[in-house]
Design an enzyme around this catalytic site. Structure first.
Site, short mmCIF file in Angstrom:
data_model
loop_
_atom_site.label_atom_id
_atom_site.label_comp_id
_atom_site.label_asym_id
_atom_site.label_seq_id
_atom_site.Cartn_x
_atom_site.Cartn_y
_atom_site.Cartn_z
N TRP A 21 73.40 -104.71 31.04
CA TRP A 21 72.87 -104.50 32.42
C TRP A 21 72.64 -104.33 33.11
CZ3 TRP A 21 71.14 -109.32 36.00
CH2 TRP A 21 69.63 -108.87 36.63
N ASP A 49 74.88 -107.19 23.71
CA ASP A 49 73.69 -107.24 24.18
C ASP A 49 73.13 -105.85 25.03
OD1 ASP A 49 71.69 -110.02 24.69
OD2 ASP A 49 71.95 -109.22 27.10
N TYR A 54 66.52 -102.42 30.42
CA TYR A 54 67.87 -101.75 31.08
C TYR A 54 67.51 -100.26 31.11
CZ TYR A 54 69.44 -106.42 29.56
OH TYR A 54 69.71 -107.94 30.56
N SER A 142 64.66 -116.02 25.70
CA SER A 142 65.53 -115.76 27.20
C SER A 142 65.12 -116.01 27.77
CB SER A 142 66.20 -114.02 27.02
OG SER A 142 66.85 -114.38 28.15
N ASN A 143 65.94 -116.85 28.50
CA ASN A 143 65.14 -117.04 30.63
C ASN A 143 63.76 -118.09 29.76
OD1 ASN A 143 66.31 -116.08 31.99
ND2 ASN A 143 65.47 -114.18 30.86
N GLY A 197 77.80 -115.21 38.16
CA GLY A 197 77.26 -115.30 39.44
C GLY A 197 77.12 -113.85 40.66
N ASN A 252 88.25 -109.66 30.37
CA ASN A 252 87.29 -111.04 29.92
C ASN A 252 87.44 -111.59 28.84
OD1 ASN A 252 85.79 -110.09 32.30
ND2 ASN A 252 84.74 -109.07 31.70
#
Length: 283
Positions: A21, A49, A54, A142-143, A197, A252
């Site tokens: 994203w 992903d 996007y 999703s969501n 975040g 990461n």
């Protein structure tokens, strides 16, 4: 990089993947983001992903260029259909457009990006047809909050839903209260996006920041690696951080392959508690 089953139906998938994203879509920053993606794959972060939303498809096109250089069988690629496209025919057409941009004949996981006005039973029917047609191996959502997920589960009569992708980081743990129990009961993986975040990263001088630094120093890790490790410490939890630089993706990758001590987890829980209302947050 460790891999683990993504729910009950899917074989091992890298626990920490790569989100896309808002990745740079042009110029030198795109070139660096492309190098980062490839470096992540080298390090075992083969869970990629993306979504048709996007960059209005530009990110899928970028991935098509980058991933064409990688053996397809090494990858686990997820993309998503927008709710505005999620009628039965619209979902099928959206998937075909995504496949064309990605330069693939199938994706590994296809999701409804968030609940919309189209009845989820209609969308899930289309998702199941995409499995039948070989356009995706697995399907999910999703969501989705707990009640929405229950409805979607009831609509899936031929192929199981294997994933619910949600916002999940140390300051947004509401999904653990209501959504995660539904997922665990049905062996559905929870894939957490935005694990750092976006501006809610604990300040080094805060109580949470000091705790994370202490745990990081104890394990010879960075704070980001501690955060990622916490977010994937349950079997059904996965994370998909975005990285637009090689240095960031290498950091990461170090979030997996080691374990926090039970005392570490207890202390993080105390400073970053699960909210009592169980609210599912979105960006």
């Amino acid at each position: 990089m460790i891999s683990k089953p993504l729910g009950s139906a899917v074989g091992p998938v890298s626990a920490i993947g790569q989100g896309t994203w808002d990745l740079p879509e042009r110029g030198a920053r795109r070139a660096e983001a492309s190098r980062a993606l490839l470096r992540g794959i080298e390090l075992g972060m083969t869970h990629i992903d993306t979504a048709e939303m996007y960059g209005n498809g530009a990110v899928e096109e970028m991935l098509g260029d980058v991933l064409a250089t990688v053996e397809r069988s090494q990858l686990f690629v997820t993309t998503k259909v927008l709710p505005s496209n999620a009628t039965f025919k619209g979902t099928l057409a959206a998937c075909e457009r995504s496949l064309k941009r990605l330069r693939m004949d199938h994706v590994d996981l296809y999701l409804l990006h968030w609940p919309g006005e189209v009845p989820v039973t209609e969308t899930v029917g289309a998702l199941e047809k995409l499995v039948d047609d070989g356009k995706t191996r697995f399907i999910g959502v999703s969501n989705f909050d707990a009640e929405e997920l229950e409805t979607a589960l009831g609509a899936a009569t031929k192929h199981p839903l294997v994933c619910n992708q949600v916002l999940y980081h140390l300051r947004e743990r509401g999904m653990e209260k209501r959504v995660f129990p539904v997922c665990a009961q049905n062996n559905i993986a929870v894939v957490g996006y935005t694990p750092f975040g976006r501006g809610k990263f604990p300040a080094p001088s805060s109580t949470g920041g000091r705790l994370l630094m202490e745990i990081a120093q104890k394990h010879g890790r960075t704070v980001r690696q501690v955060m990622l490790n916490f977010l994937i410490h349950e079997p059904l939890l996965f994370a998909i951080p975005k990285a637009s630089s090689v240095e960031h993706v290498e950091e990461n990758a170090g979030g997996a392959g080691w374990e926090l001590d039970p005392d570490d987890i207890e202390r993080v829980n105390a400073i970053f508690p699960v909210p009592s209302d169980g609210r599912l947050a979105t960006l």
